[in-house]
Design an enzyme around this catalytic site. Structure first.
Site, PDB file in Angstrom:
ATOM      1  CG  ASP A   1      -1.953   0.968   1.338  1.00 49.71           C
ATOM      2  OD1 ASP A   1      -2.259   1.598   0.327  1.00 49.71           O
ATOM      3  OD2 ASP A   1      -2.473   1.183   2.447  1.00 49.71           O
TER       4      ASP A   1
ATOM      5  CG  PHE B   1      -9.593  -1.040   3.725  1.00 49.92           C
ATOM      6  CD1 PHE B   1      -8.321  -0.647   4.107  1.00 49.92           C
ATOM      7  CD2 PHE B   1     -10.187  -2.105   4.371  1.00 49.92           C
ATOM      8  CE1 PHE B   1      -7.649  -1.306   5.125  1.00 49.92           C
ATOM      9  CE2 PHE B   1      -9.525  -2.767   5.397  1.00 49.92           C
ATOM     10  CZ  PHE B   1      -8.252  -2.361   5.766  1.00 49.92           C
TER      11      PHE B   1
ATOM     12  NE  ARG C   1      -6.710 -11.628  10.018  1.00 52.01           N
ATOM     13  CZ  ARG C   1      -5.826 -10.668   9.744  1.00 52.01           C
ATOM     14  NH1 ARG C   1      -5.347 -10.551   8.523  1.00 52.01           N
ATOM     15  NH2 ARG C   1      -5.428  -9.838  10.688  1.00 52.01           N
TER      16      ARG C   1
HETATM   17  P1  5GP Z   1       1.810  -0.523   3.752  1.00 48.48           P
HETATM   18  O1  5GP Z   1       2.836  -0.511   4.842  1.00 48.48           O
HETATM   19  O2  5GP Z   1       2.364  -0.871   2.392  1.00 48.48           O
HETATM   20  O3  5GP Z   1       0.997   0.750   3.743  1.00 48.48           O
HETATM   21  O4  5GP Z   1       0.723  -1.598   4.120  1.00 48.48           O
HETATM   22  C1  5GP Z   1       1.026  -2.892   4.321  1.00 48.48           C
HETATM   23  C2  5GP Z   1       0.014  -3.557   5.219  1.00 48.48           C
HETATM   24  O5  5GP Z   1      -1.154  -2.730   5.500  1.00 48.48           O
HETATM   25  C3  5GP Z   1      -0.504  -4.780   4.518  1.00 48.48           C
HETATM   26  O6  5GP Z   1       0.316  -5.888   4.755  1.00 48.48           O
HETATM   27  C4  5GP Z   1      -1.892  -4.907   5.107  1.00 48.48           C
HETATM   28  O7  5GP Z   1      -1.818  -5.625   6.315  1.00 48.48           O
HETATM   29  C5  5GP Z   1      -2.332  -3.495   5.399  1.00 48.48           C
HETATM   30  N1  5GP Z   1      -3.170  -2.941   4.305  1.00 48.48           N
HETATM   31  C6  5GP Z   1      -2.850  -1.988   3.409  1.00 48.48           C
HETATM   32  N2  5GP Z   1      -3.861  -1.758   2.543  1.00 48.48           N
HETATM   33  C7  5GP Z   1      -4.851  -2.595   2.904  1.00 48.48           C
HETATM   34  C8  5GP Z   1      -6.166  -2.871   2.377  1.00 48.48           C
HETATM   35  O8  5GP Z   1      -6.659  -2.310   1.393  1.00 48.48           O
HETATM   36  N3  5GP Z   1      -6.878  -3.826   3.045  1.00 48.48           N
HETATM   37  C9  5GP Z   1      -6.393  -4.490   4.127  1.00 48.48           C
HETATM   38  N4  5GP Z   1      -7.176  -5.403   4.684  1.00 48.48           N
HETATM   39  N5  5GP Z   1      -5.174  -4.267   4.633  1.00 48.48           N
HETATM   40  C10 5GP Z   1      -4.403  -3.338   4.022  1.00 48.48           C
END
Ligand code: 5GP
Length: 176
Positions: free
Chosen positions: A103, A152, A165
């Protein structure tokens, strides 16, 4: 997004299965004979990892790592800490990290720095989904399943406050 509404399907279980097979074929080509170590990031990658490794027809080992739960609902903070570290050394190993979603990229960036100190022979990333519109730090994804819109998403291991999940499809709330 509104977790009160019914989740709508973004990626079906059939699309996911076909993509997991495609990723497995790519990974097999590159890692055959290398006895790689696959590191799954808990908890979101557990279903993806379980399906992926069953399509990899060569010797490999697995580890899991968990970070502090810094996300509440759909909001994230930028403070990341390791809460469950690897149980075996990775120096000299060909490491492939298995992520559910990239993300902002902050989690993988943090993990990369953490793992590099442990001196693996190589370090690559396989991510089931990518949300590039939210990126804060650059991330190289070596094996990518799907690029997803700025929504999301839940299901296939991904949660919202620990719920959803178990959904077999990847879903979102609201309009696309
Ligand atoms: P980042 O550090 O790249 O922002 O996010 C990584 C973590 O955030 C992912 O491994 C996940 O656990 C959570 N995350 C980010 N975007 C989403 C999303 O759209 N849905 C969900 N369920 N988790 C997300």
């Amino acid at each position: 997004m509104s977790p009160q509404s019914e989740p709508q399907v973004l990626l079906t279980r059939q699309e996911i299965a076909a993509t997991v097979n495609r990723l497995a074929t790519e990974i097999m080509k590159d890692y055959h004979g290398k006895n790689p170590l696959l590191i799954g990031i808990l908890k979101g990658s557990f279903i993806f990892m379980a399906d992926l490794v069953r399509s990899l027809d060569f010797p490999l080992t697995m580890e899991f790592i968990a970070f502090s739960s810094y996300r509440r609902g759909t909001q994230s903070s930028e403070k990341i800490q390791v809460v469950q570290d690897l149980r075996s050394p990775i120096n000299g190993r060909d490491v492939l990290v298995i992520e559910d979603i990239v993300d902002t990229g902050l989690t993988y960036d943090f993990l990369l720095q953490h793992l590099r100190k442990k001196e693996p022979a190589s370090l690559k990333l396989c991510a089931l989904t990518d949300k590039p519109s939210r990126r804060k730090v650059p991330v190289v994804i070596d094996y990518l399943g799907f690029t997803v819109p700025n929504k999301f998403i839940v299901g296939y291991g991904l949660d919202c406050d620990e719920k959803f999940r178990h959904l077999p499809d990847i879903c979102f709330f609201g309009d696309i």
